[in-house]
Design a protein around this motif. Sequence first.
Motif, PDB file in Angstrom:
ATOM      1  N   PHE A 191       0.844  -1.203   0.000  1.00  0.00           N
ATOM      2  CA  PHE A 191       0.000   0.000   0.000  1.00  0.00           C
ATOM      3  C   PHE A 191       0.879   1.253   0.000  1.00  0.00           C
ATOM      4  N   ALA A 192       1.845   1.285   0.917  1.00  0.00           N
ATOM      5  CA  ALA A 192       2.684   2.486   1.071  1.00  0.00           C
ATOM      6  C   ALA A 192       3.479   2.756  -0.203  1.00  0.00           C
ATOM      7  N   LEU A 193       4.014   1.696  -0.820  1.00  0.00           N
ATOM      8  CA  LEU A 193       4.855   1.881  -2.011  1.00  0.00           C
ATOM      9  C   LEU A 193       4.007   2.214  -3.231  1.00  0.00           C
ATOM     10  N   ALA A 194       2.799   1.666  -3.298  1.00  0.00           N
ATOM     11  CA  ALA A 194       1.888   2.017  -4.403  1.00  0.00           C
ATOM     12  C   ALA A 194       1.544   3.501  -4.316  1.00  0.00           C
ATOM     13  N   ARG A 195       1.357   3.991  -3.098  1.00  0.00           N
ATOM     14  CA  ARG A 195       1.068   5.431  -2.923  1.00  0.00           C
ATOM     15  C   ARG A 195       2.233   6.277  -3.403  1.00  0.00           C
ATOM     16  N   GLU A 196       3.441   5.737  -3.339  1.00  0.00           N
ATOM     17  CA  GLU A 196       4.622   6.488  -3.808  1.00  0.00           C
ATOM     18  C   GLU A 196       4.861   6.313  -5.297  1.00  0.00           C
ATOM     19  N   GLY A 197       3.977   5.582  -5.977  1.00  0.00           N
ATOM     20  CA  GLY A 197       4.075   5.464  -7.431  1.00  0.00           C
ATOM     21  C   GLY A 197       4.890   4.286  -7.918  1.00  0.00           C
ATOM     22  N   ALA A 198       5.171   3.314  -7.037  1.00  0.00           N
ATOM     23  CA  ALA A 198       5.925   2.124  -7.472  1.00  0.00           C
ATOM     24  C   ALA A 198       4.995   1.171  -8.236  1.00  0.00           C
ATOM     25  N   ARG A 199       5.584   0.357  -9.107  1.00  0.00           N
ATOM     26  CA  ARG A 199       4.846  -0.752  -9.742  1.00  0.00           C
ATOM     27  C   ARG A 199       5.062  -1.956  -8.834  1.00  0.00           C
ATOM     28  N   ILE A 200       3.952  -2.586  -8.429  1.00  0.00           N
ATOM     29  CA  ILE A 200       4.058  -3.611  -7.391  1.00  0.00           C
ATOM     30  C   ILE A 200       3.706  -4.988  -7.951  1.00  0.00           C
ATOM     31  N   VAL A 209      -0.591  -2.786  -9.933  1.00  0.00           N
ATOM     32  CA  VAL A 209      -0.346  -3.948  -9.064  1.00  0.00           C
ATOM     33  C   VAL A 209      -0.617  -5.236  -9.827  1.00  0.00           C
ATOM     34  N   GLY A 210       0.345  -6.133  -9.810  1.00  0.00           N
ATOM     35  CA  GLY A 210       0.151  -7.459 -10.392  1.00  0.00           C
ATOM     36  C   GLY A 210       0.329  -8.512  -9.311  1.00  0.00           C
ATOM     37  N   VAL A 211      -0.149  -9.727  -9.586  1.00  0.00           N
ATOM     38  CA  VAL A 211       0.000 -10.795  -8.584  1.00  0.00           C
ATOM     39  C   VAL A 211       0.589 -12.042  -9.243  1.00  0.00           C
ATOM     40  N   LYS A 212       1.241 -12.845  -8.448  1.00  0.00           N
ATOM     41  CA  LYS A 212       1.801 -14.111  -8.928  1.00  0.00           C
ATOM     42  C   LYS A 212       1.661 -15.143  -7.813  1.00  0.00           C
ATOM     43  N   PRO A 213       0.680 -16.043  -7.948  1.00  0.00           N
ATOM     44  CA  PRO A 213       0.540 -17.077  -6.908  1.00  0.00           C
ATOM     45  C   PRO A 213       1.668 -18.097  -7.022  1.00  0.00           C
ATOM     46  N   VAL A 214       2.427 -18.223  -5.980  1.00  0.00           N
ATOM     47  CA  VAL A 214       3.516 -19.214  -5.989  1.00  0.00           C
ATOM     48  C   VAL A 214       3.911 -19.553  -4.550  1.00  0.00           C
ATOM     49  N   ASP A 215       4.329 -20.800  -4.369  1.00  0.00           N
ATOM     50  CA  ASP A 215       4.865 -21.218  -3.069  1.00  0.00           C
ATOM     51  C   ASP A 215       6.371 -21.010  -3.142  1.00  0.00           C
ATOM     52  N   VAL A 216       6.903 -20.103  -2.322  1.00  0.00           N
ATOM     53  CA  VAL A 216       8.335 -19.803  -2.416  1.00  0.00           C
ATOM     54  C   VAL A 216       9.210 -21.001  -2.033  1.00  0.00           C
ATOM     55  N   ALA A 217       8.630 -21.965  -1.321  1.00  0.00           N
ATOM     56  CA  ALA A 217       9.396 -23.163  -0.947  1.00  0.00           C
ATOM     57  C   ALA A 217       9.679 -24.054  -2.152  1.00  0.00           C
ATOM     58  N   ALA A 232      -4.675  -7.122  -4.131  1.00  0.00           N
ATOM     59  CA  ALA A 232      -4.413  -6.230  -5.269  1.00  0.00           C
ATOM     60  C   ALA A 232      -5.607  -5.307  -5.495  1.00  0.00           C
ATOM     61  N   ASN A 233      -6.834  -5.856  -5.389  1.00  0.00           N
ATOM     62  CA  ASN A 233      -8.029  -5.031  -5.587  1.00  0.00           C
ATOM     63  C   ASN A 233      -8.140  -3.958  -4.515  1.00  0.00           C
ATOM     64  N   ALA A 234      -7.793  -4.321  -3.283  1.00  0.00           N
ATOM     65  CA  ALA A 234      -7.858  -3.334  -2.191  1.00  0.00           C
ATOM     66  C   ALA A 234      -6.899  -2.180  -2.479  1.00  0.00           C
ATOM     67  N   ILE A 235      -5.709  -2.496  -3.000  1.00  0.00           N
ATOM     68  CA  ILE A 235      -4.743  -1.429  -3.314  1.00  0.00           C
ATOM     69  C   ILE A 235      -5.267  -0.570  -4.464  1.00  0.00           C
ATOM     70  N   ARG A 236      -5.815  -1.258  -5.511  1.00  0.00           N
ATOM     71  CA  ARG A 236      -6.322  -0.494  -6.669  1.00  0.00           C
ATOM     72  C   ARG A 236      -7.458   0.424  -6.257  1.00  0.00           C
ATOM     73  N   THR A 237      -8.276  -0.040  -5.290  1.00  0.00           N
ATOM     74  CA  THR A 237      -9.417   0.771  -4.850  1.00  0.00           C
ATOM     75  C   THR A 237      -8.929   1.982  -4.062  1.00  0.00           C
ATOM     76  N   GLU A 238      -7.923   1.778  -3.237  1.00  0.00           N
ATOM     77  CA  GLU A 238      -7.511   2.868  -2.348  1.00  0.00           C
ATOM     78  C   GLU A 238      -6.508   3.823  -2.988  1.00  0.00           C
ATOM     79  N   VAL A 239      -5.689   3.304  -3.898  1.00  0.00           N
ATOM     80  CA  VAL A 239      -4.629   4.157  -4.466  1.00  0.00           C
ATOM     81  C   VAL A 239      -4.928   4.397  -5.943  1.00  0.00           C
TER      82      VAL A 239
END
Length: 293
Positions: A22-31, A57-65, A45-52
Amino acid sequence: MFRNQHVVITGGSSGLGLALAFALAREGARISLIARDPRKLEAAANAIRTEVRDARVGVKPVDVADEAAAQAAIGELAWSEQGVDVLINSAGILREGYFEDLAMTDFRQVMDINLFGLLHVTRAALPHLKRSQGRLVNIASMAGLSGVFGYTPYCAAKHALVGLTDSLRYELAPQGVKVHLVCPAEFDSPMVDALDRSRTPENRAHTLTIPKTGVEVIVKGTLAGIRAGRFLIVPGTRTRMASFFMRHFPGITRMVGDRAIRQVYAGPEHHSSSPLIECRETGLPLGNSKPDD
Ligand SMILES: NC(=O)c1ccc[n+]([C@@H]2O[C@H](COP(=O)([O-])OP(=O)(O)OC[C@H]3O[C@@H](n4cnc5c(N)ncnc54)[C@H](OP(=O)(O)O)[C@@H]3O)[C@@H](O)[C@H]2O)c1
């Protein structure tokens, strides 16, 4: 500082990762947000798009393990967003309980996600960070700087992460990649909400010798530390005082911890509720946080 930068955040669907997004999106970063549950990711992602307004904002579902999956995910994100400028490793799980009640799988799962998961993503992102002369931000914990009752797997993983990040800083500084190590104390998040439902009394008493803060304190302190170019970032005034004390007066720190634990000690034989939790549920903050900074 972050305008138009591509910031990849693991654990970006919840808690600190989401609050930083949220904070970085407000600063204009691509997230780009990474986590396992695709529904939680989309909701975040939708919550960020609604508020900022104009948030990217993009998403990538992945298990980092999963090393191969993590590598592929970073490759795809870097390709679609023309590189990676900042990697924030916030994904993590928690297991809390008496050492003798915990199973080896608890230790392995915590290591697989909190240490090896972070390694998988970092190794995949490193060529892109070198190209962008970017930043690596590892979210460790005060539990990476000190032992904590009930956190044997978590502390083991976070201590390893502290050593890894400190070594990486030496190796990456000459190559132009900035490295930051963030060590928060306990803050309000879904992880802690789940913990609060079943934690041992000793863990509660020991961890809360440093008062819990709100996640916004951690976000503010983390971003301020990054802007100041600090390697070790300990967000929150009281937490910084505690970490100073830990470093310079370890004997007194242990005495304070022992006393807090003694006052509530139940031990494995007497504690009835299940000590084991996996903290990846969402929920409302419990609201017993104290403003810090
Ligand atoms: N909360 C605290 O008091 C506190 C204090 C010090 C340090 N920390 C550290 O801060 C970080 C964030 O904690 P938090 O409290 O914000 O936790 P949280 O709200 O539970 O969020 C954890 C995030 O990590 C993701 N995640 C977990 N396992 C994953 C995996 N295998 N692959 C990909 N993503 C995964 C979760 O999404 P999915 O479950 O959908 O994958 C979620 O997005 C953690 O590293 C934690 O150790 C927390």
